[in-house]
Design an enzyme around this catalytic site. Structure first.
Site, PDB file in Angstrom:
ATOM      1  N   CYS A  94       0.830  -1.213   0.000  1.00  0.00           N
ATOM      2  CA  CYS A  94       0.000   0.000   0.000  1.00  0.00           C
ATOM      3  C   CYS A  94       0.862   1.260   0.000  1.00  0.00           C
ATOM      4  O   CYS A  94       0.573   2.217  -0.726  1.00  0.00           O
ATOM      5  CB  CYS A  94      -0.912   0.016   1.222  1.00  0.00           C
ATOM      6  SG  CYS A  94      -2.197  -1.243   1.221  1.00  0.00           S
ATOM      7  N   SER A 117       1.827   9.202  -5.922  1.00  0.00           N
ATOM      8  CA  SER A 117       2.028  10.572  -5.438  1.00  0.00           C
ATOM      9  C   SER A 117       3.211  11.249  -6.113  1.00  0.00           C
ATOM     10  O   SER A 117       3.150  12.438  -6.449  1.00  0.00           O
ATOM     11  CB  SER A 117       2.218  10.578  -3.924  1.00  0.00           C
ATOM     12  OG  SER A 117       1.029  10.163  -3.292  1.00  0.00           O
ATOM     13  N   VAL A 175       2.537   1.677  -3.448  1.00  0.00           N
ATOM     14  CA  VAL A 175       1.534   2.109  -4.432  1.00  0.00           C
ATOM     15  C   VAL A 175       1.250   3.601  -4.252  1.00  0.00           C
ATOM     16  O   VAL A 175       1.249   4.371  -5.219  1.00  0.00           O
ATOM     17  CB  VAL A 175       0.248   1.255  -4.309  1.00  0.00           C
ATOM     18  CG1 VAL A 175      -0.912   1.892  -5.058  1.00  0.00           C
ATOM     19  CG2 VAL A 175       0.501  -0.162  -4.810  1.00  0.00           C
ATOM     20  N   GLU A 176       1.039   4.018  -3.033  1.00  0.00           N
ATOM     21  CA  GLU A 176       0.768   5.439  -2.773  1.00  0.00           C
ATOM     22  C   GLU A 176       1.969   6.316  -3.099  1.00  0.00           C
ATOM     23  O   GLU A 176       1.828   7.404  -3.656  1.00  0.00           O
ATOM     24  CB  GLU A 176       0.348   5.644  -1.315  1.00  0.00           C
ATOM     25  CG  GLU A 176       0.029   7.073  -0.993  1.00  0.00           C
ATOM     26  CD  GLU A 176      -1.385   7.278  -0.496  1.00  0.00           C
ATOM     27  OE1 GLU A 176      -1.732   8.447  -0.297  1.00  0.00           O
ATOM     28  OE2 GLU A 176      -2.125   6.300  -0.317  1.00  0.00           O
ATOM     29  N   SER A 177       3.156   5.835  -2.777  1.00  0.00           N
ATOM     30  CA  SER A 177       4.373   6.611  -3.061  1.00  0.00           C
ATOM     31  C   SER A 177       4.561   6.813  -4.558  1.00  0.00           C
ATOM     32  O   SER A 177       4.842   7.926  -5.014  1.00  0.00           O
ATOM     33  CB  SER A 177       5.598   5.907  -2.471  1.00  0.00           C
ATOM     34  OG  SER A 177       5.519   5.870  -1.068  1.00  0.00           O
TER      35      SER A 177
END
Length: 129
Positions: free
Chosen positions: A49, A57, A52-54
């Site tokens: 997670c 972003s 994926v967010e990194s």
């Protein structure tokens, strides 16, 4: 746009290597190791997670550039295959980039190219204050 230092903090804690970062594609790799395992000895889903967010972003921020900043408002990550060790690679690409939001998809593969996790992140584009 000034790129923040991506070598410290949470990135360093996870051991992430930014292999490529542009407004159209972000590639991150890391080594699965015991400190990143959940209690049953496999890669913790929270790591997927976070990666994926990194990736989303970083790409979203590079695309928005001086027009503002981005924040994640939704992260859905699916865990497809258990991994105990080895190197993983995440590749993030945009699905949609609009005036107020972006949607990015990220696929995570092992050294053999097998898909082990995939996710998508919706980003809110924030105007400068």
């Amino acid at each position: 746009m000034e790129i923040p230092d991506l070598t410290g903090g949470f990135v360093a804690l996870l051991g992430l290597k930014i292999e490529e970062a542009s407004a159209d594609r972000v590639v991150i790799s890391w080594q699965v190791r015991p400190e990143l395992h959940q209690p049953f000895g496999i890669q913790h889903g929270g790591v997927y997670c976070a990666v994926v967010e990194s990736a989303a972003s970083m790409g979203g921020a590079l695309w928005l550039a001086d027009r503002g900043t981005v924040v994640g408002v939704s992260n859905q990550t699916d865990f497809l295959r258990a991994v105990r060790d080895g190197e993983l690679t995440a590749v993030g690409t945009p699905v949609h980039r609009g005036r107020s939001q972006q949607l990015w998809q990220v696929e995570i593969t092992d050294a053999d190219g097998q898909l082990v996790a995939r996710g998508q992140v919706r980003l809110q584009n924030l105007s400068p204050s």
